[in-house]
Design a protein around this motif. Structure first.
Motif, PDB file in Angstrom:
ATOM      1  N   ALA A 115       0.840  -1.204   0.000  1.00 46.34           N
ATOM      2  CA  ALA A 115       0.000   0.000   0.000  1.00 46.34           C
ATOM      3  C   ALA A 115       0.876   1.256   0.000  1.00 46.34           C
ATOM      4  O   ALA A 115       0.616   2.210  -0.749  1.00 46.34           O
ATOM      5  N   GLU A 116       1.918   1.219   0.810  1.00 45.58           N
ATOM      6  CA  GLU A 116       2.827   2.369   0.897  1.00 45.58           C
ATOM      7  C   GLU A 116       3.439   2.677  -0.470  1.00 45.58           C
ATOM      8  O   GLU A 116       3.457   3.818  -0.929  1.00 45.58           O
ATOM      9  N   LEU A 117       3.912   1.608  -1.123  1.00 43.95           N
ATOM     10  CA  LEU A 117       4.570   1.799  -2.419  1.00 43.95           C
ATOM     11  C   LEU A 117       3.607   2.312  -3.475  1.00 43.95           C
ATOM     12  O   LEU A 117       3.946   3.190  -4.273  1.00 43.95           O
ATOM     13  N   LEU A 118       2.397   1.766  -3.476  1.00 42.78           N
ATOM     14  CA  LEU A 118       1.420   2.185  -4.477  1.00 42.78           C
ATOM     15  C   LEU A 118       1.171   3.687  -4.350  1.00 42.78           C
ATOM     16  O   LEU A 118       1.064   4.390  -5.353  1.00 42.78           O
ATOM     17  N   GLU A 119       1.075   4.126  -3.117  1.00 42.71           N
ATOM     18  CA  GLU A 119       0.822   5.543  -2.914  1.00 42.71           C
ATOM     19  C   GLU A 119       1.978   6.377  -3.462  1.00 42.71           C
ATOM     20  O   GLU A 119       1.793   7.348  -4.166  1.00 42.71           O
ATOM     21  N   GLY A 144       6.450  -2.793 -11.932  1.00 44.11           N
ATOM     22  CA  GLY A 144       7.759  -3.453 -11.975  1.00 44.11           C
ATOM     23  C   GLY A 144       8.727  -2.814 -10.982  1.00 44.11           C
ATOM     24  O   GLY A 144       9.493  -3.503 -10.306  1.00 44.11           O
ATOM     25  N   LEU A 145       8.654  -1.491 -10.892  1.00 42.81           N
ATOM     26  CA  LEU A 145       9.524  -0.773  -9.964  1.00 42.81           C
ATOM     27  C   LEU A 145       9.123  -1.086  -8.517  1.00 42.81           C
ATOM     28  O   LEU A 145       9.979  -1.358  -7.660  1.00 42.81           O
ATOM     29  N   ALA A 146       7.797  -1.103  -8.281  1.00 46.38           N
ATOM     30  CA  ALA A 146       7.311  -1.424  -6.931  1.00 46.38           C
ATOM     31  C   ALA A 146       7.784  -2.817  -6.520  1.00 46.38           C
ATOM     32  O   ALA A 146       8.209  -3.041  -5.388  1.00 46.38           O
TER      33      ALA A 146
END
Lengths: 320, 523
Positions: A115-119, A144-146
């Motif tokens: 969730a943190e990364l998506l944000e 891909g980066l996430a």
């Protein structure tokens, strides 16, 4: 952080990489630049042992990578591919959770981190349960980066990460890439054939040809002190634009006249490159702009003054 | 014709028990072999993606196996694996291997290289890459291979009845031999339905999305095992001696039906092809077989004929049967064909058969040697006044006769000859004749009476009293019904007979069929 020492790779009689050495400092963004077939991708893949080197040694944190199990080594290195390499049979959430699963994280931790990364990557949560093919190229590349960042590995290897994207999407992602705080903590080695991209994203650039490093240095070094004709020719086509991008206001600080009259527009930080600074004249209506340096020093300059300073700087570089 | 023409449904209803058993056997055979083929083919397919140098040879060998005619493959198996389930399963699994190996290989090598690279780069080991990435992504292609293999297996499994492994082939080949359309359809329709149903079900599995495949991939092996076990349900019986009867013999009044009704003979029986029956008897896989009294293998395998003391086997005198139109069209033909009449008796025919079946001389050479020895041979006149089409059934004796007739026609007339040998059975041969595909073929009086005319039991009892009355009856009836003429008998009587190994018959003191029954009842 990463030390490549006399590393070669032979495919039969062909020397794809020929005894190259370089070092990458912690939190540095190092670009391997060159035409296709120059050995840059092979070099990158030797670092996470997707390709085993024929000779030489690679150290990460002073540890020889050959002394670690390849699987364990790779779990500590993020990897981003040109064609994203997302698993088509996994949802976005499952794709991001691959490394956490290998590391046996508990479910909650994985979910929170995802969730943190998506944000941070400006992706909506509703994407979590769709399959990669339903996403656009830019979105896929962000996933891909996430996926590469999820376990927060200290090292990130990127193989032409933005090569498959159109220009508009690419320059958007470039901006996000530069702004992403996660990446500032990483030691990154990125492969590209795109000179612009290299100059925009790289702290340092290794220009490669025929398996050898031709010149390694900061973008300004490459531009203003090319090691030989090859480097000069390689940068020739986009020279002016590259120069504008490579030169920062800090470089020109001493060459600008001492004057300060507060204009209405917000002051630019001295880290800004000349290209972006000049864009302010084009899109803003201001005659002059303010420049702010750390320690509260401020200067005001007009377009003509900036250009004059730039040419002075260029002459100085050439004569050093 | 018959007093009452039986419908297909009546036949199926009457034979429901048998049909159910055969269908279950068929499904079982198909899936046991499929199961083993998956167990072998899948790992092998995966293996050759890792050792690409081996992919050529492995796929090549599997491809060659696929091209071996099924009957031949079953034949190869007998010396090694005997008869029954084992060789049938092995043969079927060999056929199923190629599509499974090939599709596994293609499926896995077809997985996007970037995805595989990403998997490795994230730190998956090779097993994780295989099970989490390669197999799930290759699954639709692998399932397509299994689907192909299943349909192939349902088809080839019909041939398993040739080597006593049961299945719907028993009805199909029994029906062809007995000229019984209902019986053929009772086997062929369920077989076709099985193929269609399994193909359809597997196509559904193939279309399931990735998520569900994860679950079905566990359910599939379980289902395979359950379906495979069907094969073992019916085989829970045994006996003192084992008989191997051809599908044709099983359904005939002058065969197994007669043995049961007139002798009251009850023996553990398996259905087997004529091609492998004698050898199986010789190798003690079988004890009693239904052979032909002039068969060369009788001599080769040292078998003895049991005396038919109650006279259930009607005479089977051989004679060419010919279309009347052909006789008119080729006036020299009748005279020429009759050159052979009365020339070959039982022992001569057995010897000729022995030379082809056991010494492996060509039927052509055996035919020529015989004609030369009997001063009937004349070199070919290379005539072109018309082409006579000779048919023959698919066994040695008929090949020899067809060759003799061919040489006689070429040497004595200006006609040329086209041979259509190896027609599958009485029905196929006779249909070819009545449909003007061939001009004549050698037929047997008993076969004509029972299989073609399908005479009522009363008529059979009446006309089989002597060989002449049988001949006269079939001659009249064929002319009346089919405009087909029986020419003069060749001389030998190739009747059905029960046979045993000489040694065993002697030690058990069995000389007649009644002796055999007494021995079986003396438990």
């Amino acid at each position: 952080m990463i030390k490549v020492d006399g590393v070669s790779k032979h495919f039969g009689k062909v020397k794809a990489v020929d005894a190259i050495s370089f070092e990458v400092q912690e939190h540095e963004n190092m670009i391997l630049l060159g035409t296709s077939g120059c050995g840059k991708t092979t070099t990158l893949k030797m670092i996470n042992r997707l390709i085993e080197s024929s000779a030489g040694t690679i150290y990460i944190n002073k540890k020889n990578i050959l002394e670690q199990q390849p699987e364990v080594l790779r779990r500590g290195i993020g990897y981003v591919l040109q064609n994203n390499g997302l698993f088509p049979h996994y949802t976005v959430a499952e794709n991001i959770a691959i490394v956490p699963q290998l590391l046996k994280w508990d479910k909650k931790k994985t979910e929170n981190r995802t969730a943190e990364l998506l944000e941070k990557l400006h992706l909506d949560k509703s994407y979590l349960h769709v399959y990669p093919k339903e996403l656009s190229g830019g979105q896929q590349q962000r996933i891909g980066l996430a996926r590469a960042l999820v376990s927060d590995p200290p090292v990130l290897l990127m193989d032409e990460p933005f090569g498959a994207l159109d220009n508009v999407t690419r320059s958007n992602i470039h901006k996000e890439f530069k702004a992403l705080d996660e990446l500032k903590r990483k030691t990154i080695i990125m492969v590209t054939h795109d000179v612009q991209e290299a100059f925009e994203l790289g702290d340092r650039i290794c220009l490669m040809d025929k398996g050898k490093i031709i010149q390694s240095g900061s973008p300004t070094e490459l531009l203003f002190n090319p090691a030989n004709k090859f480097v000069e020719d390689f940068l020739k086509d986009q020279r002016l634009q590259l120069e504008f991008k490579a030169v920062k206001l800090t470089d020109l600080w001493e060459l600008l006249p001492h004057q300060h009259k507060k204009t209405e527009t917000a002051a630019l930080h001295a880290d800004t490159d000349l290209w972006s600074t000049l864009e302010n004249f084009r899109f803003g209506k201001a005659e002059t702009i303010d420049i702010k340096k750390d320690g509260d020093a401020e200067k005001t300059a007009s377009f003509e003054q900036l250009m004059a300073a730039f040419y002075q700087f260029k002459n100085k570089q050439g004569h050093e | 014709m018959n007093e009452h023409q039986q419908t297909l449904f009546e036949f199926m209803g009457q034979q429901a028990d048998k049909l159910a058993v055969q269908t279950l056997q068929h499904i079982g055979l198909t899936f046991i072999s499929l199961f083993i083929a998956v167990l072998i083919g899948l790992p092998l397919g995966i293996f050759i993606t890792r050792k690409v140098k081996l992919s050529g040879p492995v796929l090549g060998i599997a491809g060659v196996l696929q091209t071996i005619p099924s009957i031949a493959l079953l034949g190869f198996m007998i010396p090694v694996l005997g008869i029954g389930a084992k060789p049938a399963i092995v043969a079927l699994l060999l056929y199923a291997l190629l599509p499974i190996i090939r599709n596994t290989y293609t499926g896995i090598t077809g997985v996007d290289g970037a995805v595989k690279e990403a998997a490795v780069a994230m730190g998956m080991n090779k097993w994780q890459v295989l099970f989490k990435v390669e197999l799930p992504l290759a699954m639709p292609v692998i399932l397509a291979g299994i689907r192909t293999a299943t349909v192939i297996n349902v088809g080839v499994a019909t041939l398993a009845s040739y080597i006593a492994a049961g299945g719907l082939g028993e009805f199909i080949f029994g029906g062809i031999s007995l000229n019984n359309t209902n019986m053929i359809l009772a086997g062929a329709i369920p077989a076709a339905l099985l193929a269609i149903i399994f193909d359809f079900l597997l196509s559904l599995v193939q279309k399931l999305n990735f998520k569900k495949i994860k679950k079905t991939s566990y359910a599939l092996p379980v289902l395979l095992v359950v379906l495979s076990s069907l094969y073992f349900i019916p085989s829970a019986y045994g006996g003192k001696l084992t008989a191997g009867f051809t599908p044709e013999f099983m359904g005939r009044q002058d065969g197994n039906l007669g043995l049961e009704s007139k002798y009251g003979l009850k023996i553990h029986t398996i259905v087997i092809s004529d091609a492998v029956m004698y050898k199986a008897a010789f190798e003690k896989q079988l004890d009693v077989i239904s052979g032909y009294s002039t068969d060369g293998r009788l001599k080769a395998y040292d078998l003895v004929v049991l005396d038919d003391d109650k006279g259930i086997f009607p005479p089977y005198y051989a004679a060419p049967i010919i279309r009347e139109e052909s006789l008119k069209k080729y006036p020299d033909l009748e005279k020429t064909l009759n050159l052979l009449s009365g020339k070959i008796n039982d022992s001569v025919m057995t010897d000729l058969n022995y030379r082809t079946d056991y010494l492996h001389q060509t039927p052509e050479r055996v035919a020529k040697d015989f004609l030369v020895a009997n001063k009937l041979y004349k070199p070919s006149r290379e005539g072109s006044a018309g082409i006579i089409r000779i048919g023959s059934k698919i066994f040695g004796e008929q090949y020899i006769l067809a060759n003799m007739y061919s040489m006689l026609i070429k040497g004595n007339t200006n006609y040329d000859v086209a041979t259509k040998t190896g027609l599958g059975g009485t029905k196929i041969c006779f249909d070819a004749l009545t449909n003007d595909q061939i001009d004549f073929y050698p037929e047997y009086t008993g076969t004509g009476l029972l299989a073609i005319l399908q005479a009522s039991p009363k008529t059979v009892a009446e006309v089989t009293k002597s060989k002449d009355s049988t001949y006269n009856y079939v001659q009249q009836e064929f002319e009346k019904r089919y405009q087909v003429k029986w020419l003069k008998p060749i001389g030998f009587n190739n009747a059905y007979a029960l046979m045993m190994r000489r040694g065993q018959a002697k030690s058990l003191n069995i000389k007649t069929i009644s002796n055999l029954k007494r021995y079986l009842n003396s438990k």
